[in-house]
Design an enzyme around this catalytic site. Structure first.
Site, short mmCIF file in Angstrom:
data_model
loop_
_atom_site.label_atom_id
_atom_site.label_comp_id
_atom_site.label_asym_id
_atom_site.label_seq_id
_atom_site.Cartn_x
_atom_site.Cartn_y
_atom_site.Cartn_z
N SER A 95 -3.94 1.87 -7.08
CA SER A 95 -4.94 0.83 -6.86
C SER A 95 -5.34 0.18 -8.19
O SER A 95 -4.51 -0.39 -8.87
CB SER A 95 -6.13 1.41 -6.10
OG SER A 95 -6.94 0.38 -5.57
N ASP A 219 -2.17 -1.07 4.76
CA ASP A 219 -3.18 -1.19 3.70
C ASP A 219 -4.07 -2.41 3.95
O ASP A 219 -3.59 -3.54 4.01
CB ASP A 219 -2.48 -1.32 2.35
CG ASP A 219 -3.40 -1.12 1.16
OD1 ASP A 219 -4.60 -1.44 1.28
OD2 ASP A 219 -2.91 -0.67 0.12
N HIS A 248 -4.32 2.23 2.60
CA HIS A 248 -4.43 2.19 1.15
C HIS A 248 -4.29 3.58 0.55
O HIS A 248 -3.66 3.75 -0.49
CB HIS A 248 -5.79 1.58 0.77
CG HIS A 248 -5.94 1.26 -0.67
ND1 HIS A 248 -5.11 0.38 -1.34
CD2 HIS A 248 -6.83 1.71 -1.60
CE1 HIS A 248 -5.48 0.29 -2.61
NE2 HIS A 248 -6.52 1.09 -2.79
#
Length: 268
Positions: A95, A219, A248
């Protein structure tokens, strides 16, 4: 050396365990290196050296009031790798850590890094730009930032539930919440503004090492269409690996498969 001092005096926490080929992990917003617990367990057993960095403002690192830009994060990663003096590293960023990783590769000429693993990376662009209308709108992202300003505990709880596609235990969600609450409030806000506004597309041209892009097809935070697919197309030596049962939080949604993919890639 659990803490490494940066040029500005900030001390960054590093967990360095195991022997063998090194894998350096960069965590996502608003967590810390402990989010990779179930990657460490598997990869250490497979004979890798696992190094987790708490970015400044997060986990056990210092939490100064100030700069939480990708430039600063990339410089801190350089400071850690330089202090550890390791070569042929696999740099694995999740991320926001993925955005840090891609920016590091450009800003510091891929120093110390032999392979790049991008996990649900918040790179190269998250929100829409004049030449990138596919991005999320700021109105979709800003509630997280406003929540971090006004009720960070609730924001972290809401965010934890957004992470996963598969069912997770209440205890897992509470653990993720706890990791988020270990961050500094100002760091949480400032770094969210960083990944919201960043345009890292120019960095992709500078990445030459073998790269794997691991991304969940479900996601909702960094949708694969605007991040994973763009990374795979923009990095010359990249391959996109789709996780069909992940959101995610690919580290927990498909833990076993991700661990096997990382071990295979880092061990090549």
């Amino acid at each position: 050396m659990p803490h490494i001092e940066m040029e500005d005096g900030v001390e960054v926490f590093v967990r360095d365990v195991g022997e063998g080929d090194p894998i350096v992990f960069l965590h996502g917003w608003p967590l810390n290196h402990r989010m990779f617990e179930y990657q460490f367990n598997h990869l250490l057993d497979d004979g890798f050296r696992c190094i987790g960095i708490d970015l400044r403002g997060y986990g056990k690192s210092d939490k100064p009031y100030g700069d939480y830009s990708y430039d600063q994060f990339a410089d801190d990663v350089k400071g850690v790798l330089e202090a550890l003096d390791i070569e042929r590293t696999t740099l694995a960023g999740f991320s926001m850590g993925g955005g840090t990783a891609t920016h590091y590769m450009s800003r510091h000429d891929e120093a110390y890094v032999d392979k790049l693993a991008l996990l649900a990376a918040a790179s190269p662009v998250i929100t829409e730009k004049p030449d990138f209308p596919e991005g999320l709108t700021e109105s979709e992202v800003n509630p997280l930032i406003e929540g971090a300003r006004t009720d960070r505990a609730k924001m972290n709880a809401d965010f934890s539930e957004l992470l996963f596609h598969t069912d997770q235990s209440e205890e897992m969600l509470h653990w993720i919440w706890h990791l988020g609450m270990e961050a500094a409030g100002q760091a949480t806000v400032a770094s969210a503004e960083t990944w919201r506004d960043a345009d890292l597309r120019p960095d992709l041209d500078d990445i030459t090492v073998p790269t794997r892009v691991y991304h969940g097809v479900h996601d909702e935070i960094t949708p694969i269409e605007i991040t994973g697919e763009v990374l795979a197309e923009g990095i010359e030596n990249a391959e996109l690996v789709r996780f069909q049962n992940s959101g995610h939080g690919v580290t927990a949604d498909e833990t076993e498969r991700l661990n096997e993919e990382l071990a295979d890639f880092a061990g090549q």
